[in-house]
Motif scaffolding. Structure first.
Motif, short mmCIF file in Angstrom:
data_model
loop_
_atom_site.label_atom_id
_atom_site.label_comp_id
_atom_site.label_asym_id
_atom_site.label_seq_id
_atom_site.Cartn_x
_atom_site.Cartn_y
_atom_site.Cartn_z
N SER A 24 0.82 -1.21 0.00
CA SER A 24 0.00 0.00 0.00
C SER A 24 0.86 1.26 0.00
O SER A 24 0.44 2.30 -0.50
CB SER A 24 -0.94 0.01 1.21
OG SER A 24 -0.21 0.08 2.42
N LYS A 25 2.07 1.18 0.55
CA LYS A 25 2.97 2.33 0.58
C LYS A 25 3.92 2.36 -0.62
O LYS A 25 4.83 3.18 -0.68
CB LYS A 25 3.79 2.32 1.87
CG LYS A 25 2.94 2.60 3.11
CD LYS A 25 3.79 2.63 4.37
CE LYS A 25 2.94 2.98 5.58
NZ LYS A 25 3.74 2.99 6.84
N ASP A 26 3.69 1.46 -1.58
CA ASP A 26 4.48 1.40 -2.82
C ASP A 26 5.95 1.10 -2.56
O ASP A 26 6.82 1.46 -3.35
CB ASP A 26 4.34 2.72 -3.59
CG ASP A 26 4.85 2.59 -5.03
OD1 ASP A 26 4.68 1.49 -5.60
OD2 ASP A 26 5.42 3.56 -5.56
N ALA B 183 5.71 -4.43 -4.60
CA ALA B 183 4.63 -4.44 -5.61
C ALA B 183 4.18 -5.86 -5.92
O ALA B 183 4.89 -6.84 -5.66
CB ALA B 183 5.10 -3.75 -6.88
N LYS C 236 13.20 3.59 -0.77
CA LYS C 236 11.82 4.09 -0.61
C LYS C 236 11.46 4.24 0.86
O LYS C 236 10.87 5.23 1.27
CB LYS C 236 10.84 3.16 -1.32
CG LYS C 236 10.84 3.28 -2.83
CD LYS C 236 9.72 2.44 -3.44
CE LYS C 236 9.62 2.66 -4.94
NZ LYS C 236 8.50 1.89 -5.54
#
Length: 418
Positions: A41-43, A46, A70
């Motif tokens: 959900s936070k990318d 994936a 990230k």
């Protein structure tokens, strides 16, 4: 029919409340479901083209670097270093992230000037990276003694493992007493480890984490009239947005008659201010300082005195301070004042008592105490009510511990104690 409708609504409610993320190969009972959900959900991670997460698959060095940058908040990091590796170029998958890692010094290459982005990460290597980027902590010499495969840890990884255990930045599943340091780390284990790291950015060395890594937005639930209830969380500070309303109490008694414009008034937060999501934003016993801006004396016809105070700063129990721009929130915004009916009620009650006594005295003349009281009480109360309404109002005062609500006119920033 009614039962069928209830069942349908219940089913629809479940559908609405279910998380948006759903991998075909990760069900709700999977041991790392929550962390996988969070990282997708936070990318940070994936799903593939088939909507699968592949939790048991291994993780390449290039993919791990991409995930790590990230989590640390380096989406827009400017890269100035030259590519030192002979086996990658601008066409290589994850090249930009590898260069960000090189700029920051996160994950090193090999002595032969290769990075080997497709090599699979083993658990000891990942633990070494976690140790490398986090602040130094003192770990006990025997901290690894309870683990059954400690002898399998390579010599270069022993110290990193001690640090990882001290910080809690490791993943042992399904056997909590086994590190399996030489095994390739899975995507599920990586998701759990990165989810842990994302909540512990305060232990990451400053040079490796983005100065303003936003962790998300949380919410307060203090006053229904608040224009907003949001609190922005970053790795370095908490930002209580303007429009929030917070609750405080008088630190000591306050009397308007003994106060002057320019004086300070001190308030405090009795209990931790905690977001709906469970984060403590303002700790208990934090002091709030306000400045007396205006004093309005009582006037006739029950116009009570008022005190306008402007809140200027906040001091946490550990000595950290924050600027605070806010006013008292009530119908007469910014002003502390007594309830206008407080004095009127006192006069009315007093009048009723006096009227009752007078009526009973008159009633004694003809031995009719009850009738005298019945006539005297409302008459006295009416006289008291009129007196309370037309006489001069009262000065404002407050006891220690008396509560007030404060509307924030600007964001309040609370820096983390790093």
């Amino acid at each position: 029919m009614f039962k069928k409708l209830l069942s349908l609504f219940a089913f629809m409610g479940l559908m609405i409340s279910a998380p948006a993320f759903s991998a075909e190969d990760v069900d709700s009972a999977y041991w790392a479901n929550a962390e996988i959900n969070e990282m997708v959900s936070k990318d940070v991670m994936a799903l593939d083209a088939d909507n699968k997460f592949n939790p048991e698959a291994s993780v390449s060095r290039g993919d791990f670097v991409k995930m790590l940058t990230k989590v640390l908040g380096h989406k827009d990091l400017e890269v100035t270093v030259q590519n030192p590796y002979t086996d990658i170029n601008s066409e290589t998958e994850n090249f930009n992230e590898i260069m960000k890692s090189e700029e920051l010094g996160l994950v090193y290459g090999y002595p032969d000037k290769t990075f080997r982005p497709d090599n699979k990460m083993i658990k000891a290597e990942v633990t070494s990276v976690m140790s490398h980027i986090t602040k130094n902590v003192a770990a006990e010499d025997n901290i690894l003694v309870d683990f059954t495969d400690v002898d399998d840890i390579q010599a270069w990884a022993v110290t990193p493992y001690k640090k990882a255990v001290k910080l809690g930045l490791y993943v042992n599943y399904p056997d909590a007493l086994q590190f399996e340091p030489k095994r390739e780390i899975t995507r599920a284990e990586t998701a759990v480890l990165l989810a842990k790291l994302s909540k512990m950015l305060n232990v990451v060395k400053e040079e490796y984490v983005s100065p303003e890594k936003t962790l998300g937005t949380e919410h307060l639930n203090i006053h229904k009239d608040a224009e907003t209830n949001t609190v922005v969380m970053t790795n370095t500070r908490k930002i209580i947005n303007a429009g929030n309303i917070i609750k405080a109490e008088f630190f000591e008694p306050y009397k308007m008659k003994k106060s002057n414009v320019g004086d300070d008034a001190v308030f405090f937060i009795r209990n931790d201010v905690v977001t709906n999501e469970g984060t403590t934003v303002i700790p208990e016993n934090t002091k709030l300082y306000a400045n007396v801006e205006e004093i309005i004396s009582p006037k006739w016809f029950n116009k009570n005195g008022e005190v306008k105070v402007k809140f200027t700063r906040m001091e946490l129990p550990d000595g950290r301070t924050s600027e605070l721009n806010g006013y008292v929130y009530n119908k007469r915004e910014g002003f502390l004042r007594e309830n206008p009916w407080k004095k009127v009620g006192a006069y009315t009650l007093g009048g009723a008592v006096i009227g009752t006594g007078a009526g009973m005295g008159l009633g004694a003349i003809d031995d009719n105490f009850g009738t005298g009281a019945a006539i005297g009480a409302p008459s006295g109360a009416g006289a008291g009510l009129i007196t309370g309404l037309v006489t001069k109002g009262v000065n404002y005062s407050a006891k220690a511990g008396e509560a007030v609500y404060i509307k924030l006119l600007e964001d309040v920033t609370i820096n983390e104690d790093l």
